[in-house]
Design a protein around this motif. Sequence first.
Motif, PDB file in Angstrom:
ATOM      1  N   LEU A  11       0.845  -1.208   0.000  1.00 19.48           N
ATOM      2  CA  LEU A  11       0.000   0.000   0.000  1.00 19.48           C
ATOM      3  C   LEU A  11       0.876   1.252   0.000  1.00 19.48           C
ATOM      4  N   GLU A  14       2.694   1.828  -3.309  1.00 19.70           N
ATOM      5  CA  GLU A  14       1.842   2.302  -4.417  1.00 19.70           C
ATOM      6  C   GLU A  14       1.435   3.759  -4.213  1.00 19.70           C
ATOM      7  N   ILE A  15       1.221   4.166  -2.961  1.00 18.04           N
ATOM      8  CA  ILE A  15       0.929   5.577  -2.681  1.00 18.04           C
ATOM      9  C   ILE A  15       2.115   6.433  -3.136  1.00 18.04           C
ATOM     10  N   THR A  18       2.259   6.581  -7.161  1.00 15.52           N
ATOM     11  CA  THR A  18       1.405   7.609  -7.802  1.00 15.52           C
ATOM     12  C   THR A  18       1.777   9.002  -7.292  1.00 15.52           C
ATOM     13  N   PHE A  45      -5.092   4.434 -12.150  1.00 18.28           N
ATOM     14  CA  PHE A  45      -6.179   3.789 -11.397  1.00 18.28           C
ATOM     15  C   PHE A  45      -6.922   2.794 -12.295  1.00 18.28           C
ATOM     16  N   ARG A  48      -4.644  -0.267 -12.957  1.00 20.16           N
ATOM     17  CA  ARG A  48      -4.486  -1.054 -11.728  1.00 20.16           C
ATOM     18  C   ARG A  48      -5.748  -1.839 -11.400  1.00 20.16           C
ATOM     19  N   HIS A 100      -6.279   4.203  -2.817  1.00 19.19           N
ATOM     20  CA  HIS A 100      -5.272   3.124  -2.803  1.00 19.19           C
ATOM     21  C   HIS A 100      -5.669   1.993  -1.840  1.00 19.19           C
ATOM     22  N   GLU A 104      -5.973  -1.925  -2.454  1.00 15.59           N
ATOM     23  CA  GLU A 104      -5.259  -2.885  -1.591  1.00 15.59           C
ATOM     24  C   GLU A 104      -6.209  -3.951  -1.048  1.00 15.59           C
TER      25      GLU A 104
END
Length: 412
Positions: A11, A14-15, A18, A45, A48, A100, A104
């Motif tokens: 998590l 990925e935060i 982006t 988004f 993903r 996100h 997750e």
Amino acid sequence: MRNLKIDPRRLWDEIHETGKIGATAKGGVKRLTLSDEDRRVRDWFRMRAEKLGCTVTVDGVGNMFALKAGKNPNRLPIAMGSHLDTQPTGGKFDGILGVHAGIEVLQTLADNDIQTDAPLLVINWTNEEGSRFSPAVMGSGAFVGAFSQAEVLAKTDRDGVSFGSALDSIGYRGAQPLGAMKMAAYFELHIEQGPYLEAENKDVGVVTLVQGIRWFNGQCVGMDAHAGATPMHRRADALLGVARLADRLEAIALAHAPHAVATMGVIDVKEASINVVPGLVHFTIDLRDPSDHVLDAMEAEIQKALAEIGARSGVTLTINRFWNAAPLPFDPVCVDAVRQAAAKSGFTTRDCTSGASHDAAYMQNIVPSAMIFVPSKDGLSHNELEYSSLEDCGAGAQVLLDAVLLMDEAGH
Ligand code: HGY
Ligand code: MN
Ligand code: MN
């Protein structure tokens, strides 16, 4: 209830992935709604979510819906969501954490080969911030019918660019009618953006209410005059009038402590010049409190101040309220699911009133909703230094997963 664990490191990574889109030198993110940066994070988004087997649809104001099928197609989806747009001096977590975390949750279920009974939905709302196009929470507001699609598309930014043309320029005007995506419940994980969870050393906030918010455009009309040749007693200084109002605004908010807040976030001197006494100034006011009565009282006191300052300064001060979102309590069943989910992981909690507005507040008008908060370092947000820890983000996402699973197993 199942014992699934989200992956906080994934998590977090990925935060930060982006967070590179619109990254600022001071470590924040500038991703104004419908900008090219917003397009790029929307593309991320969509990609993903599709990789997770979601069907991604977009509605007429650019709200994005990533739908993951459940075993029972007759059930309405359980939704998670927030926003990926930011303030001009925004941080990495405001809104972004909630989107996100929804991804997750889907990834954790996929890793464990688990399909929920109800479909699941992860939503990215358009223009939650209301900075480029006012007011805020515009995408979710249009979704629930607080604003018409036409009025949203016609909004213009300070450069005169319309919402509709900006939406088309990034290719995100979708075909889905507003409000078409029905859902059983809506959960939003968000950073607290205030000081209380950190101050009381609590892991998770159980949000029971979003306070009321009112936005105003204001104008102060004085008289342009020569800065050198005009004696002080002969001036009608529009900026001085606004400055005096700003001072009174603080006093009005303090008089309604402990919750009331008032902010003059924009002051714009028209045709400003160093050697001209300002003759015309535009400004904004943002008023908030958990009680509509207090907001009514503050508004009346502001009107009184306009007249008094106007008479004293020889200017004309007027305000026009263009947004009024009432205080909003969340659904008790959803709030309880958040409480139970936090207890399952042994997280300490505090009931919170949200100082900030959120998409969940509009969603509660049509769908049982609730919010989960995690601590903000130094209570700071709408600031490039905004920070929540890997552990806190992980705790919030874990509560989101377990609250959704609770609702799924309970058949809501
Ligand atoms: O203004 C707010 O409360 C939100 O950040 N849009
Ligand atoms: Mn937000
Ligand atoms: Mn915000």
